[in-house]
Design a protein around this motif. Sequence first.
Motif, short mmCIF file in Angstrom:
data_model
loop_
_atom_site.label_atom_id
_atom_site.label_comp_id
_atom_site.label_asym_id
_atom_site.label_seq_id
_atom_site.Cartn_x
_atom_site.Cartn_y
_atom_site.Cartn_z
N GLY A 174 45.27 9.71 -16.07
CA GLY A 174 44.43 8.90 -15.28
C GLY A 174 44.89 7.74 -14.87
O GLY A 174 46.16 7.31 -14.90
N PRO A 175 44.28 7.03 -14.15
CA PRO A 175 44.62 5.94 -13.20
C PRO A 175 45.09 4.51 -14.25
O PRO A 175 44.44 4.55 -15.38
N THR A 176 45.74 3.53 -13.72
CA THR A 176 45.95 2.53 -14.60
C THR A 176 44.53 1.74 -15.01
O THR A 176 43.93 1.49 -14.01
N GLY A 177 44.55 1.10 -16.17
CA GLY A 177 42.97 0.74 -16.59
C GLY A 177 42.25 1.78 -16.81
O GLY A 177 40.96 1.33 -17.15
N GLY A 178 42.51 2.87 -16.88
CA GLY A 178 41.50 4.06 -17.19
C GLY A 178 41.19 4.12 -18.73
O GLY A 178 40.45 5.08 -19.16
N GLY A 179 41.79 3.51 -19.38
CA GLY A 179 41.66 3.62 -20.82
C GLY A 179 42.52 4.44 -21.88
O GLY A 179 42.38 4.49 -23.08
N LYS A 180 43.84 5.10 -21.28
CA LYS A 180 44.53 5.70 -21.97
C LYS A 180 45.47 4.81 -23.04
O LYS A 180 45.46 5.54 -24.31
N SER A 181 45.78 3.83 -22.86
CA SER A 181 46.44 3.13 -23.75
C SER A 181 45.49 2.47 -24.97
O SER A 181 45.82 2.45 -26.11
N THR A 182 44.24 2.48 -24.54
CA THR A 182 43.09 2.00 -25.66
C THR A 182 42.88 3.09 -26.43
O THR A 182 42.62 3.05 -27.55
N PHE A 233 52.20 12.54 -33.67
CA PHE A 233 53.08 12.14 -32.80
C PHE A 233 52.48 11.67 -31.55
O PHE A 233 51.93 12.30 -30.75
N VAL A 234 52.62 10.37 -31.26
CA VAL A 234 52.10 9.68 -30.02
C VAL A 234 53.11 9.21 -29.14
O VAL A 234 54.15 8.70 -29.59
N MET A 235 53.23 9.53 -27.83
CA MET A 235 54.01 9.19 -26.86
C MET A 235 53.23 8.48 -25.72
O MET A 235 52.34 9.23 -25.03
N ASP A 236 53.38 7.23 -25.78
CA ASP A 236 52.72 6.43 -24.61
C ASP A 236 53.63 6.36 -23.40
O ASP A 236 54.26 5.30 -23.39
N GLU A 237 53.49 7.08 -22.46
CA GLU A 237 54.36 7.27 -21.30
C GLU A 237 55.98 6.96 -21.78
O GLU A 237 56.75 6.29 -21.10
N ALA A 238 56.17 7.75 -22.68
CA ALA A 238 57.56 7.54 -23.41
C ALA A 238 58.41 8.18 -22.46
O ALA A 238 59.87 7.80 -22.73
#
Length: 265
Positions: A109-117, A234-239
Amino acid sequence: VLQQLTGRVVVDLRADGNADDAVLRVGAVAVLPAAALPVLRGVLARVAQSCGLRSPGQAAPQGRAVDGHEQCIKTIEFSDVVFAYKDGQRVLDGFNLAVHSGQTIALVGPTGGGKSTLVSLLCRFYEPTSGRVLINGIDYRQRGLHWYQSQMGIVLQTPHLFSGTIKENIRYGNLNASDDEIMGAATLVNAHEFISAMEKGYDTPVGEGGNRLSTGQKQLVSFARAILADPQIFVMDEATSSVDTHTEQLIQKGRAERERLLSLM
């Protein structure tokens, strides 16, 4: 409450090894009146329960975590999850998702779309404003926080290494790991080849912040560290956003070999 009773209390929640070895220690406690002891015991029991810690000598039943629930994570479900920050604007509104052991879920999703949240909610850095996150059908707020977060391996976009050797940095994932286990984790994420090619191998100093290694090499070391912790999630945040395609393929190959993981990318 403790501070009101004693005026000077230090509560140290320290896990020696894995969650089963977690103990609750209290130090620097002033002399308490006898009437205050039941209150103190009750407070400490609630702290231990909320953190998923057991009392010294209390063993978890076979197949059970220290909080009394099932140890093996089979499903994670977001059920009608709503989340808003302090300004009141909803970032997630009625979000639903079910992840089963062995599955890999990619959030796009786009930046600010809630992925990191969403990742923060999964890791329980935040909790839902409403709705529930369920672990094997149980609200994760009913599970021990310490136990739950110790089941996770998290790799972020920017890898961070500590001063020391490659071996020491990988071992941070499990301080009790043997050299063979460290090598096995590095092999699993395809880091063993570049490490072995170095003059000092696993004893190669990484420099301040890992500045003696390339970005891709640092990321592989951070993946090996996460794998060594033997996580269930296992969590990868734009890793892999800062590594080349070849390195990303090596990482994905190593992650795919851990079939029991619930992976969120």
